[in-house]
Scaffold this active site. Structure first.
Site, PDB file in Angstrom:
ATOM      1  N   ARG A  74       0.838  -1.208   0.000  1.00 23.32           N
ATOM      2  CA  ARG A  74       0.000   0.000   0.000  1.00 23.32           C
ATOM      3  C   ARG A  74       0.872   1.257   0.000  1.00 23.32           C
ATOM      4  NH1 ARG A  74      -3.246   2.762   4.478  1.00 23.32           N
ATOM      5  NH2 ARG A  74      -4.851   3.920   3.350  1.00 23.32           N
ATOM      6  N   HIS A  78       0.566   4.391  -2.727  1.00 27.01           N
ATOM      7  CA  HIS A  78       0.306   5.768  -2.324  1.00 27.01           C
ATOM      8  C   HIS A  78       1.482   6.684  -2.636  1.00 27.01           C
ATOM      9  CE1 HIS A  78      -3.450   5.464   0.373  1.00 27.01           C
ATOM     10  NE2 HIS A  78      -3.414   4.430  -0.457  1.00 27.01           N
ATOM     11  N   ASN A 106      -4.103   8.821   3.872  1.00 24.67           N
ATOM     12  CA  ASN A 106      -3.004   7.919   4.208  1.00 24.67           C
ATOM     13  C   ASN A 106      -3.219   7.259   5.569  1.00 24.67           C
ATOM     14  OD1 ASN A 106      -1.209   7.834   1.992  1.00 24.67           O
ATOM     15  ND2 ASN A 106      -0.479   9.898   2.469  1.00 24.67           N
ATOM     16  N   HIS A 204      -5.748  -5.862  -2.857  1.00 26.06           N
ATOM     17  CA  HIS A 204      -6.524  -5.976  -1.619  1.00 26.06           C
ATOM     18  C   HIS A 204      -6.599  -7.412  -1.120  1.00 26.06           C
ATOM     19  CE1 HIS A 204      -8.841  -1.943  -2.408  1.00 26.06           C
ATOM     20  NE2 HIS A 204      -7.609  -1.769  -1.972  1.00 26.06           N
TER      21      HIS A 204
END
Length: 331
Positions: A74, A78, A106, A204
């Site tokens: 992740r 980001h 975040n 995910h």
């Protein structure tokens, strides 16, 4: 835990093999920009063991926290979605700029300390050679592999940003309630097509979600796109619409430590946490791909690998440093 450690040791042998050359072609121009210096084996002369050090250090760290792989994956997503893959996300705030980690989008970003520890290992062998941006991308790649996913030929040669951009992070980063249109447009700006975009959401399959991102689907009434029995279980874990009263971590799918296509199988049964994931399963522009990935893990792996190379090849043309401390620009 013993079986997890054994898996890591077995994969260590794999890590010593050369990266598959069949996927070594550079991606087309993407997002912010792509650098012609990005290539496989960028550190072949300046730090020959760089990628081995990253992987071996990460393996040791994952034995301490098996959940960290999802967090590092992740982190890479980001980082790359704000100004390109430049490690701007882990810069601490200064009088000149605010950290991107202060963005509500975040929320849940963690294990930046693992990036610090990998950096320390590299600095011991090759001072100021391997960028923090490359460490983030490589740690994400290896987290996928060590969880049973594909060995992705991630290019290297990124530079580190000299600033963070909280404003762009607040505006651009996706959330659990982003629309399918927003996701497709964002990925399209990086040269990623709809099928590849759906595959990236398959990330995910690793890790957990939080009640913060789920309560909107449970209260005041249950989302009609959610399986009834699944919603009942989630209401036990998140018993209040006030998310701050819920501290439970909820597995994203039924194989939260393994990178596989279970996420798409669960999606077909309407057993996904986030509104975005449910929308991707029902939207005709994307549901065709969720169905294919649920039926064919090899197709998912191939598509994800191609998309991940594109995502991590979006660079910040203004990034010029190789930070010695990933949390601060060089003085």
């Amino acid at each position: 835990m013993a079986s997890f450690a054994l898996l890591l040791l077995l994969l260590l042998a794999i890590s010593c093999l050369a990266v598959d050359q069949e996927s070594s072609q550079r991606p087309q121009a993407l997002g912010n920009s792509t650098s012609t210096s990005l290539r496989l084996g960028y550190y072949g002369s300046s730090c020959p063991n760089a990628e081995t050090i990253v992987r071996q250090t990460l393996m040791t760290l994952l034995m301490q926290d098996p959940t960290a792989g999802a967090a590092l994956l992740r982190l890479a997503f980001h980082d790359c979605d704000v100004m390109g893959c430049d490690a701007s996300i882990i810069l601490d705030s200064t009088p000149q700029f605010q950290s991107e980690l202060e963005s509500p989008k975040n929320f849940g970003i963690r294990r930046v300390d693992f990036i610090d520890r990998i950096k320390a290992s590299l600095e011991g062998s090759c001072p100021r050679t391997v960028s923090c941006a490359d460490i983030i991308a490589l740690a994400a790649r290896d987290s996928i592999l060590l969880a049973g996913g594909p060995n992705i030929p991630v290019l290297t040669g990124r530079k580190d940003s000299t600033r963070a951009d909280l404003v762009t992070a607040n505006r651009k980063l996706a959330t659990a309630t982003s629309s399918v249109e927003e996701i497709l447009q964002d990925f399209a700006s990086m040269g990623i097509n709809p099928q590849e975009a759906v595959s990236l959401l398959g990330a995910h399959t690793l890790g957990v979600g939080h009640c913060l991102s789920v309560v909107n689907r449970l209260y005041p009434s249950v989302d009609t796109k959610m399986d009834l029995m699944y919603s009942m279980a989630l209401r036990v874990l998140c018993p209040s619409p006030k998310f701050y009263l819920n501290i439970t971590a909820i597995p994203n799918d039924s194989t939260m430590f393994r990178f596989d296509n279970m996420f798409f199988k669960d999606a077909a049964l309407r057993r996904v946490l986030f509104a975005l994931d449910a929308a991707v399963e029902s939207d005709p522009r994307t549901s065709i791909y969720t169905s294919k990935f649920a039926q064919n893990q090899g197709l998912f792996f191939d598509t994800f690998s191609r998309a991940f190379v594109k995502l991590t090849s979006v660079v910040n043309s203004e990034a010029t440093q190789v930070r010695s401390n990933c949390r601060a620009i060089n003085s």
